[in-house]
Design an enzyme around this catalytic site. Structure first.
Site, PDB file in Angstrom:
ATOM      1  N   ALA A   1      -1.837  12.417  17.105  1.00 15.43           N
ATOM      2  CA  ALA A   1      -1.459  12.915  15.769  1.00 15.43           C
ATOM      3  C   ALA A   1      -2.302  14.127  15.385  1.00 15.43           C
ATOM      4  O   ALA A   1      -1.785  15.135  14.896  1.00 15.43           O
ATOM      5  CB  ALA A   1      -1.594  11.804  14.741  1.00 15.43           C
TER       6      ALA A   1
ATOM      7  N   ARG B   1      -8.117  12.744   6.432  1.00 13.77           N
ATOM      8  CA  ARG B   1      -6.848  12.911   5.739  1.00 13.77           C
ATOM      9  C   ARG B   1      -5.758  12.110   6.455  1.00 13.77           C
ATOM     10  O   ARG B   1      -5.684  12.114   7.686  1.00 13.77           O
ATOM     11  CB  ARG B   1      -6.487  14.388   5.768  1.00 13.77           C
ATOM     12  CG  ARG B   1      -5.172  14.720   5.127  1.00 13.77           C
ATOM     13  CD  ARG B   1      -4.841  16.171   5.430  1.00 13.77           C
ATOM     14  NE  ARG B   1      -3.722  16.628   4.638  1.00 13.77           N
ATOM     15  CZ  ARG B   1      -2.939  17.632   5.014  1.00 13.77           C
ATOM     16  NH1 ARG B   1      -3.187  18.256   6.146  1.00 13.77           N
ATOM     17  NH2 ARG B   1      -1.949  18.011   4.255  1.00 13.77           N
TER      18      ARG B   1
ATOM     19  N   GLN C   1       0.034   1.405  10.382  1.00 14.05           N
ATOM     20  CA  GLN C   1      -0.853   1.298  11.547  1.00 14.05           C
ATOM     21  C   GLN C   1      -2.047   0.398  11.243  1.00 14.05           C
ATOM     22  O   GLN C   1      -2.447  -0.424  12.068  1.00 14.05           O
ATOM     23  CB  GLN C   1      -1.370   2.691  11.943  1.00 14.05           C
ATOM     24  CG  GLN C   1      -0.329   3.588  12.568  1.00 14.05           C
ATOM     25  CD  GLN C   1       0.060   3.108  13.942  1.00 14.05           C
ATOM     26  OE1 GLN C   1      -0.770   2.810  14.776  1.00 14.05           O
ATOM     27  NE2 GLN C   1       1.345   2.981  14.175  1.00 14.05           N
TER      28      GLN C   1
ATOM     29  N   LYS D   1      -8.544  11.997  11.038  1.00 10.25           N
ATOM     30  CA  LYS D   1      -9.331  11.336  12.085  1.00 10.25           C
ATOM     31  C   LYS D   1      -8.471  10.215  12.682  1.00 10.25           C
ATOM     32  O   LYS D   1      -7.390   9.915  12.178  1.00 10.25           O
ATOM     33  CB  LYS D   1     -10.630  10.799  11.490  1.00 10.25           C
ATOM     34  CG  LYS D   1     -11.534  11.903  10.911  1.00 10.25           C
ATOM     35  CD  LYS D   1     -12.977  11.445  10.715  1.00 10.25           C
ATOM     36  CE  LYS D   1     -13.143  10.519   9.532  1.00 10.25           C
ATOM     37  NZ  LYS D   1     -14.566  10.171   9.269  1.00 10.25           N
TER      38      LYS D   1
ATOM     39  N   VAL E   1      -6.365   7.066  13.634  1.00 11.58           N
ATOM     40  CA  VAL E   1      -5.753   6.049  12.778  1.00 11.58           C
ATOM     41  C   VAL E   1      -5.252   4.834  13.568  1.00 11.58           C
ATOM     42  O   VAL E   1      -5.395   3.703  13.139  1.00 11.58           O
ATOM     43  CB  VAL E   1      -4.572   6.672  11.989  1.00 11.58           C
ATOM     44  CG1 VAL E   1      -3.653   5.607  11.411  1.00 11.58           C
ATOM     45  CG2 VAL E   1      -5.104   7.566  10.867  1.00 11.58           C
ATOM     46  N   GLY E   2      -4.684   5.085  14.736  1.00 14.34           N
ATOM     47  CA  GLY E   2      -3.858   4.067  15.385  1.00 14.34           C
ATOM     48  C   GLY E   2      -4.580   2.835  15.880  1.00 14.34           C
ATOM     49  O   GLY E   2      -3.983   1.774  15.998  1.00 14.34           O
ATOM     50  N   GLU E   3      -5.851   2.955  16.210  1.00 14.73           N
ATOM     51  CA  GLU E   3      -6.535   1.835  16.854  1.00 14.73           C
ATOM     52  C   GLU E   3      -7.587   1.190  15.977  1.00 14.73           C
ATOM     53  O   GLU E   3      -7.950   0.027  16.177  1.00 14.73           O
ATOM     54  CB  GLU E   3      -7.174   2.308  18.173  1.00 14.73           C
ATOM     55  CG  GLU E   3      -6.119   2.736  19.184  1.00 14.73           C
ATOM     56  CD  GLU E   3      -6.705   3.465  20.375  1.00 14.73           C
ATOM     57  OE1 GLU E   3      -7.242   2.797  21.258  1.00 14.73           O
ATOM     58  OE2 GLU E   3      -6.615   4.714  20.406  1.00 14.73           O
TER      59      GLU E   3
END
Lengths: 490, 768
Positions: B518, B655, B665, B728, B730-732
């Site tokens: 991202a 952000r 997520q 920064k 986000v997904g994990e």
């Protein structure tokens, strides 16, 4: 000799289907994806756990056409004769817009990777048709059989509760077709026996229960299929050859529930869903238990008769039914015999059923007002989990003394089994904590459970004992908390 | 409101129009209709079906395969065994700089783990292939099996070395500490369990191979196929429009893809190989099992003086995969003295793989549990203890943080949760029915990495605007946020933008891993869209036929897809009309972030191996996301059952490009964390290493009913050191710290420490 029809006929979305060539173990999911190129329905596990393959099946009932979510991955194609299959591709709103269920899922961010989404959409659609203004609990129940690994579920629950703000049931596209569909299905079902395939590889839908008896006498080694929530896995997971198949799920005569002299008689083809209303009304403790069997799709397909007939040591119906003193009627040809349910389970994987014989009905005494009944299922995951321990209790207490006790467990032995030693330790004794604690010490003489993936032997024994204690605390008449937790000595 | 004439298009610092707004997922419509096409939905004409056959020993050798009856079985087209499968080529390793593994033996005769693929059958239908597969008679010479890290004969393992840390004198500092805790923490094998199983559909046109396969890293997988089949990289087309969840499991090309492509080549027709749910537990690895002993020392105020860590993680007997146990330990808190060692225990398993928050999750489970033990010992509130140990800079590297708002997450989380009402002593909160309640907290982090890539932008005279990238969307929201990013920079609406992803023919995109896609792709799309905007304005000023020809520089703007004089929107012309007016059918821009002068060869290396991973901010600052989880549990001691009743989690992820998608997520991560704490773990047969619970009925993942109310909130602020658009990872991060927060809550409820996952309900059973 009845002249059999040789085509499986049903409605798929808007089309009428007639199939002469149906493999006995062909699943609806394979047929949809491979033969019909309807690939919105997904395969996530092929054993009825994940719900990605959920489609609706509409079937005529005495109360009219009923649509239910089912797992297409373990539903046999032949079993759909006289039904209406609705897949996600058929859903539509006004003028090509999204259907209210779909629009709610979009607006509330109910999809993430999207792979489970069509299955969720169909489960929610089934729920909404029954309950357009669902409570959170109702949504939870509707979604028990659908796994999502991405969203965290909350957006889906929110979408579920908002569906009715996008449209009404009256305007729903299936509502408009309902009468016409019911008539078409009735016409299909008007025929007699249906038989497709040749030689051993046949799928048979008997015309009636008497016809079923005749079919099984001629073909005693046939696989009897009711809901296919178990047999489906024999095919998809164990690659077993189940032909020939005799399906019984369409037989109205096996789908009746009646009550006479305080005994409920439940036909072998009655699904959990169909039994729910009567059982939870007449024997209230059965309601919450049934709610925790599989997910909605499994309860819509699976039958109480099938759960008994396949003899699993961790089936959820036998322990409460044994505790209630249920009996089962077996039929072979014209001959019937009725035996105590507990005697039906002979050993692991072995039941007292002869080749050609079938379970016709189960008879369940409704507990009298003086009798206390409870059944609790202990699992690690609350929903859609296989039982570690299930305990069921029927006790009659008069003047503070235990007059009669029937206690049965699942998950504690190779078959569903009564705790006869524990019962003996209770009967004739005052209904006190002392009696209960003394009876708790008797469990090792009744059960020697094994350790497996779901629970250790020690856990099973402790949980089984604690269930009796819970029963006492709930039904002891004392003002006590529902659970047994107490302060430990510091 | 910002003066629109001053707005820097797409720059988050001024409050962009679309990026950062909660736009609904643009692909949601296709997904709810069942129209989103996943790899195995592909059904090219003439498709044949293959099934993999798994070996049934834990170690040893395949002596022979009798395939005679299988080959005679109806519909069978081809049988592959260890003795008659062509050996494929040797791709270089995607671990850049290390030698490849040599020629690829699809079905080696040597068996290294239970379930290793030993054969494949290709037939006209899947059922025919399965039937024939059951007819194979495979003769083995079984060898000695080391089933798991828990086996007695697994041994102590071998030191990793590369991840060792020696900071100060940890042993001495520990000896001098006022408070010391020591405990061992264990995590099991966990599995990704995307609801979409693995699989591939492959076909050839001449020497050009097309593969439809769910992929988190299109270009690296395409490179492997090229290496296997000895064809140029450009001849491989890998398509992965939609991915039904990956979580780290769909990063590399695997045996099933090789079989599909090989069979397709041999048969001259398309071949599909679907990996069954059970095979998904052995065809690729899950998270490695780990064990770590932590010793923490603190002074009288609870300030950490020392951490000593000794850990082991499991790996296969053939690849030294490291699940890095000090990923959180080394940077979470301000610890002057730290000693960390890790060993690899080689066992007969498929090689473990990265799984959502690799290293970070088991590391945080140990550390955040031990911190709770320390707080209890020292009599300090666990939130307060964490605040006292906040690290002002990266204690491992000495770098400043680009941003670290963990304090804000802890303080605000505590406020929202009502933490101040928590009695310190365990076993002091009960529900109305008498069951114990407990409240727990834990923190987490996710260190960021940056990557390279390209982004394409295409504007057509028919009005279509396309963003083009080989990067993928596995539900994370790439389709949506790239439309948002492009809309801002170009001056159009997100709904005007079509995003095309997941095709190796598109401009090269980075892997969807380490939560970096991202950040990289929004930056690149912004750059491409801004360049496109300048191009369009430039053409408007100069081209014959433009109504704005001859206008002065800096006098044109693009708003909602229409080009106009900055102060006069009344004279606006749609971009498409401008293109028609100047006689252009299409304008394309591809932007990248490669260093100037990077050769084509070097670009290929960067985009198809791990060589492209790099520290953000040029390594000047240390970049990570941060989180704090607050959890309430209810424990029924009669049956040992634990229910999570409430979760409040705060995140600093800079952000958020789309707050709705980010929250999804976070929630999804927390749900996976609940699974890790309570349910998930591979069960290994101690005889032969078989995974016993290789299905969704026995490998339990959370259902809806297991999930309580989850409140997530963001304390992040745009961080332009972290990524061009200020976000920064986000997904994990959502899963990091959830399991220890739950176990800490269970301790608060019951007084019982849970140090092994998943929580064993028997351990909580009251025996009195």
């Amino acid at each position: 000799m009845i002249q059999a029809e040789t085509q499986i006929r049903f409605l798929l979305n808007g089309a009428e289907i007639a199939l002469s060539d149906v493999r006995p173990d062909e699943t609806l999911l394979d047929w949809l994806r491979l033969s019909r190129a309807l690939r919105g329905t997904k395969e996530g596990c092929a054993e009825g756990d994940c719900g990605a393959c959920t489609v609706l099946v509409g079937r005529p009932t005495p109360d009219g056409l009923v649509y239910e979510g089912v797992n297409a991955c373990i539903r046999f194609l032949g079993s759909l004769h006289g039904c209406h299959v609705v897949t996600v591709e058929h859903l539509k709103g006004e003028g090509g817009a999204l259907h209210p269920v779909q629009q709610a899922m979009v607006d509330f961010h109910g999809s993430q990777c999207g792979f489970c989404t069509p299955g969720f959409v169909m489960s929610l659609y089934a729920m909404w048709m029954q309950d357009p203004d669902p409570s959170e609990a109702a949504v939870e129940k509707a979604l028990q059989g659908n796994l999502c690994r991405c969203t965290g579920y909350e957006p889906i629950v929110k979408a579920a509760r908002a569906i009715s703000s996008y449209g009404t049931l009256e305007e729903d596209f299936l509502a408009a077709e309902r009468t016409a569909v019911a008539e078409r299905l009735a016409a299909i079902r008007a025929g007699g026996r249906v038989e497709v395939g040749t030689g051993k590889d046949r799928f048979v839908l008997p015309a009636s229960v008497d016809d079923l008896a005749a079919v099984l006498e001629a073909e005693p080694m046939a696989t009897i299929v009711a809901g296919s929530t178990d047999v489906g896995l024999w095919v998809t997971k164990f690659m077993r050859d189940i032909a020939p198949v005799v399906f019984i799920g369409h037989l109205g005569d096996l789908k009746t529930i009646s009550e006479r002299d305080g005994v409920l008689t439940i036909g072998a083809g009655v699904s959990y869903t169909d039994a729910f209303e009567t059982l939870s009304r007449r024997i209230p403790a059965m309601g919450p238990l049934i709610d925790r069997i599989g997910g909605a799709q499994v309860r819509n397909m699976g039958t109480i008769g099938g759960n008994i007939a396949n003899g699993s040591p961790i089936g959820d119906m036998p322990p409460p039914l044994i505790a209630l003193g249920a009996s089962v009627t077996l039929r072979k040809g014209g001959a019937r015999r009725t035996i105590a349910l507990e005697d039906f389970f002979v050993a692991y994987g072995k039941q007292d059923r002869q080749p050609g014989e079938f379970v016709e009905a189960v008879h369940v005494p409704v507990p009298s007002a003086e009798t206390q009944f409870a059944a609790w299922k202990v699992t690690k995951r609350r929903d859609e989990d296989i039982t570690a321990v299930l305990g069921a209790f029927t006790l009659s207490i008069e003047d503070g003394v235990v007059r009669a006790a029937r206690i049965a467990y699942g998950g504690m032995a190779a078959t569903p089994k009564r705790a006869k030693g524990v019962e003996a330790a209770l009967v004739g004794q005052p209904w006190t904590l002392e009696t209960v604690e003394a009876a708790m010490d008797v469990y090792p003489s009744d059960f020697q459970p094994i350790s497996d993936m779901r629970a250790s032997a020690e856990y099973r024994m402790l949980a089984a004992r604690n269930l009796l204690k819970r029963f006492f605390l709930v039904h002891g008449g004392a003002e006590m908390p529902v659970t047994v937790s107490r302060e430990r000595a510091a | 409101m910002t003066d629109p004439t001053k707005r820097k298009h797409g720059d988050a610092s001024d409050g962009a129009l679309h990026l950062g707004s909660p736009l609904a997922r643009v692909d949601g419509d296709r997904k709810v209709r069942g129209e989103a096409a996943y790899a195995l939905d592909a059904a090219p004409a003439g498709l044949a079906h293959g099934v993999l056959v798994r070996g049934t020993i834990g170690a040893g050798t395949v002596l022979s395969v009798d395939a005679a009856s299988a080959r005679q079985s109806p519909g069978v087209l081809m049988v592959f065994t260890p003795f008659d499968t062509p050996v494929l080529g040797a791709p270089d390793s995607f671990l850049d700089g290390t030698p490849g593994e040599g020629p690829f033996h699809v079905f080696p005769a040597s068996i290294l783990h239970w379930g290793q693929a030993v054969a494949a059958v290709i037939a006209e239908t899947r059922q025919q292939a399965e039937t024939a597969a059951a007819l194979l008679r495979i003769d083995y010479a079984p060898g000695d099996v080391v089933p798991s890290i828990l086996s007695k004969d697994a041994g102590p393992g071998v030191p990793v070395g590369a991840v060792d840390i020696d900071r100060g004198d940890a042993e001495a500092a520990l000896a001098g500490s006022v408070f010391r805790v020591e405990a061992t923490y264990e995590t099991p094998r966990e599995y990704h369990v995307p609801i979409e199983p693995h699989g591939a559909v492959a076909w050839w046109e001449g020497d050009r191979l097309t593969v439809r396969e769910p992929s988190q890293w299109i270009d690296a997988m395409a490179r492997t196929y090229a290496g296997w089949f000895g064809i140029p990289f450009e001849n491989v087309r890998l398509i992965s429009h939609f991915v039904g969840g990956g979580f780290g499991s769909k990063v590399t090309a695997m045996t099933h893809g090789a079989v599909a492509a090989l069979a397709a080549r041999e048969l001259g027709r398309p071949v599909k190989v679907a990996v069954t749910r059970a095979q998904n537990f052995t065809a690729h690895g899950g998270r490695a099992a780990t064990r770590q002993t932590l010793r923490l020392g603190a002074d009288a105020d609870g300030r950490l003086k020392a951490i000593v860590q000794d850990g082991e993680s499991e790996t296969s007997v053939f690849v030294p995969f490291v699940e890095q146990l000090n990923a959180a330990t080394s940077v979470m808190y301000d610890v002057p003295n730290l000693r960390s060692r890790q060993r690899l225990v080689h066992v007969n398993t498929v090689t473990p793989a990265h799984m959502r928050a690799p290293g970070k999750h088991p590391s945080a489970f140990g550390l955040e549990s031990a911190i709770d033990e320390l707080a209890h010992l020292a009599g300090i509130d666990p939130v307060e203890l964490r605040l006292r140990n906040e690290a002002g800079f990266n204690p491992q590297t000495g770098q400043p943080w680009s941003s670290r708002r963990l304090r804000e997450a802890l303080v605000e989380g505590a406020r929202r949760f009502g933490w101040k009402d928590r009695p310190a002593a365990p076993r002091s909160m009960r529900d109305a029915d008498g069951a114990f309640l407990g409240w727990g907290v834990a923190a987490g982090l996710f260190p960021a990495l940056d990557h390279f890539g390209e982004a394409g932008l295409r504007v057509d005279a028919d009005g279509s605007i396309e963003v083009l990238s080989a990067g993928i969307d596995m539900g994370t929201g790439t389709y949506t946020i790239l439309a948002q990013a492009a809309a801002d920079a170009l001056g159009v609406l997100p709904g005007d933008v079509t995003v095309r992803l997941g095709d190796s023919e598109l401009p090269s995109g980075p892997l969807a891993g380490n939560s970096l896609l991202a950040g990289v792709m929004t930056g690149l799309v912004h750059k491409a869209a801004a360049a496109m905007r300048e191009t369009i304005i430039g053409l408007a000023l100069t081209e014959q036929g433009s109504p704005f020809r001859g206008s002065e520089l800096n006098t044109l703007d693009i708003t909602r897809g229409r080009i106009h004089p900055t102060l006069d929107e009344g004279r606006a012309v749609p971009i498409a009309d401008l293109l028609k007016a100047i006689g252009r059918d299409r304008i394309e821009r591809i932007e990248d972030n490669f260093p100037a002068g990077t050769s084509a060869q070097e670009r290929h290396r960067i985009m198809t191996t791990v060589a492209g991973l790099r520290p953000p901010d040029g390594g000047v600052s240390s970049v990570a996301s941060w989180c704090a989880h607050f959890v309430e549990v209810k424990v029924d001691e009669d049956f040992g059952t634990v229910r999570v009743r409430r979760v409040v989690s705060g995140f600093d992820c800079g952000r958020l490009y789309n707050p709705h998608l980010a929250a999804s997520q976070f929630r999804g991560g927390i749900v996976m964390g609940i699974g890790q704490a309570l349910l998930e773990g591979g069960r290994v047969d101690p005889r032969d290493g078989r995974i016993v619970n290789d299905n969704l009925g026995d490998y339990l993942i959370p259902t809806n009913a297991d999930i309580p109310d989850i409140e997530v909130f963001s304390v992040g602020e745009p961080d332009f050191r972290a990524a061009p658009m200020g976000g920064k990872p986000v997904g994990e991060i959502g899963i990091v710290g959830v399991a220890p927060a739950i176990c800490n809550a269970v301790f608060h409820a019951t007084g019982q420490r849970i140090r092994r996952l998943p929580l064993d309900i028997a351990a909580l059973l009251s025996t009195n």
